[in-house]
Motif scaffolding. Sequence first.
Motif, PDB file in Angstrom:
ATOM      1  N   LEU A  71      -4.512 -10.127   0.478  1.00 51.39           N
ATOM      2  CA  LEU A  71      -3.826  -8.778  -0.229  1.00 51.39           C
ATOM      3  C   LEU A  71      -3.115  -9.377  -1.628  1.00 51.39           C
ATOM      4  O   LEU A  71      -3.021  -8.470  -2.619  1.00 51.39           O
ATOM      5  N   GLN A  72      -2.838 -10.706  -1.805  1.00 55.81           N
ATOM      6  CA  GLN A  72      -1.977 -11.114  -3.177  1.00 55.81           C
ATOM      7  C   GLN A  72      -3.358 -11.171  -4.069  1.00 55.81           C
ATOM      8  O   GLN A  72      -3.146 -11.026  -5.244  1.00 55.81           O
ATOM      9  N   GLU A 107      -2.395   3.016   2.607  1.00 57.92           N
ATOM     10  CA  GLU A 107      -2.201   3.905   1.203  1.00 57.92           C
ATOM     11  C   GLU A 107      -3.087   5.346   1.227  1.00 57.92           C
ATOM     12  O   GLU A 107      -4.219   5.228   1.564  1.00 57.92           O
ATOM     13  N   ARG A 117      -1.923  -2.127   2.615  1.00 58.07           N
ATOM     14  CA  ARG A 117      -1.108  -2.806   1.614  1.00 58.07           C
ATOM     15  C   ARG A 117       0.161  -3.425   2.040  1.00 58.07           C
ATOM     16  O   ARG A 117       0.485  -2.768   3.099  1.00 58.07           O
ATOM     17  N   LEU A 118       0.643  -4.323   1.300  1.00 55.58           N
ATOM     18  CA  LEU A 118       2.092  -4.947   1.732  1.00 55.58           C
ATOM     19  C   LEU A 118       3.147  -3.773   1.280  1.00 55.58           C
ATOM     20  O   LEU A 118       2.881  -3.002   0.625  1.00 55.58           O
ATOM     21  N   ASP A 119       4.030  -3.585   2.373  1.00 52.73           N
ATOM     22  CA  ASP A 119       5.242  -2.726   2.392  1.00 52.73           C
ATOM     23  C   ASP A 119       6.347  -3.563   2.482  1.00 52.73           C
ATOM     24  O   ASP A 119       7.480  -2.630   3.091  1.00 52.73           O
ATOM     25  N   THR A 124      -7.525   0.326   2.953  1.00 51.52           N
ATOM     26  CA  THR A 124      -6.219   0.745   2.003  1.00 51.52           C
ATOM     27  C   THR A 124      -5.062   0.148   2.392  1.00 51.52           C
ATOM     28  O   THR A 124      -3.753   0.344   2.012  1.00 51.52           O
ATOM     29  N   CYS A 141       3.603  -3.714   6.444  1.00 46.77           N
ATOM     30  CA  CYS A 141       2.431  -3.034   5.722  1.00 46.77           C
ATOM     31  C   CYS A 141       2.284  -1.665   5.718  1.00 46.77           C
ATOM     32  O   CYS A 141       3.001  -0.914   6.633  1.00 46.77           O
ATOM     33  N   THR A 142       1.552  -1.097   5.100  1.00 58.83           N
ATOM     34  CA  THR A 142       1.215   0.456   5.171  1.00 58.83           C
ATOM     35  C   THR A 142      -0.428   0.706   4.775  1.00 58.83           C
ATOM     36  O   THR A 142      -0.968  -0.131   4.082  1.00 58.83           O
ATOM     37  N   PRO A 179      -6.591  -9.311  -4.511  1.00 52.93           N
ATOM     38  CA  PRO A 179      -7.631  -8.130  -3.899  1.00 52.93           C
ATOM     39  C   PRO A 179      -9.031  -8.303  -4.660  1.00 52.93           C
ATOM     40  O   PRO A 179      -9.893  -7.758  -3.733  1.00 52.93           O
TER      41      PRO A 179
END
Length: 401
Positions: free
Chosen positions: A259-260, A401, A377-379, A375, A398-399, A262
Amino acid sequence: MSVSTFDPRDPAAMDDPLPILLRLQDADPVHWSPALRGWVITRHEDIKALLRDDQLSADRLVPFYDSLPADERNAVAGVVRHLNTWVSFKDPPEHTHLKACLSATLTTRDVQSLRPYIQAAAVELVERIGTQAQFDFIAEFARPLPAMVIAHMCDLPRDAMDQIRYWSGEMRPFIGSASASPDKYARADAAARAMGAYFQDVVRERRRTGGEDLIARLIARGTSSQLSEEEIVGACVLLVFAGHETTTNLIGNGMRVLLQFPRALRVIQQQPIAVKSAVEEILRFDGPTGGLVRVARADCQVRGKHIARGQRVFLMVHAANHDPRVFRNPDVFDIERAPNPHLAFNYGAHFCLGASLARLEGQIALREVARRLPTLRLDGPVRYMDTLVMRGVGEMPCTLE
Ligand code: HEM
């Protein structure tokens, strides 16, 4: 923190030990840490050589136990007695014998036969996540997947893993934490006793019923190789402990890194085959192995420093995996890096027995998440656990998007 000290309990070092370890790698590669009361080794070349050097012993339990005052010895007698059956704390010839028995119970064929189960379990977890707005990736995916796999391999009920995970969590600080929590000995002792008793019952039951699972194979091989009941039970606990904690960290750290970066994640989404070398780069870049601990069996010299018999030696694998003398641009996350001689699974006689299983689980897990949760993503802030030997993300909000 100055370059002259390494204290893993320092909050900055706990959060990210690399900066101080890399400074030591340059300026003081064989460093005496008063906080650890041991030597801290940081260069790849030195660690690789020391992992093959029989002047260092893997048996760090007995010297630790002997060094304790009598009242503290009682507090850890159970956990030390239990861990003392583990192959990881043995030297040859005992190590050689025990390792051969264990290796025969977890062959490449055994691991490959798990592929459909791992795939189905990963998809089941991803589908469950797909219905949630916010979730902790570690709790919902990275932790349950390896637990499901090892429970399946051992033919244990899935819900037994909740209890086993709790016991493992209680033992972890004793095995690999830098923190000096006052009750860590007592908690580890109680957990080792409880986990030992649980697996003693499982072994007894499995002897009665037979089977083809990992525990049944361990019993058969252990009996024919004259392992004691205590050693067989210890091996079950070790495989279950080692089989899920570290793999959780591979998946958790791996997803955090993807995630860092992409662009790397997109490569895996477009060419799933790339996940193979991506897992190797994750093992190097932010793998689950912080360091390995050994004890000097005899007085020895490393880079001109005198290491006395009985002193502890911390081989800082995470730092070695960022050594610019071996890895070009070590701070670049390059999923095509080749060769990639990281030391995350050790290098010598104690090379990880579950490496091919861990690799397979990591590859399937990250490929399925990349493909089915594009989708993600870190949250919120990612929290690393306070450990010196193991390195792992503890929470990752996380979430989708
Ligand atoms: C990404 C996941 C994993 C990592 C990074 C990892 C890493 C390691 C490392 C560094 C060692 C050497 C310890 C030392 O020398 O002190 C080791 C040993 C070991 N690992 Fe793993 N491991 C992983 C997964 C597994 C799995 C899935 C299993 C089994 C199901 C397993 C079973 C073992 C055993 C039995 C040993 C002891 C080998 C010996 O002492 O000779 N590991 N592992």
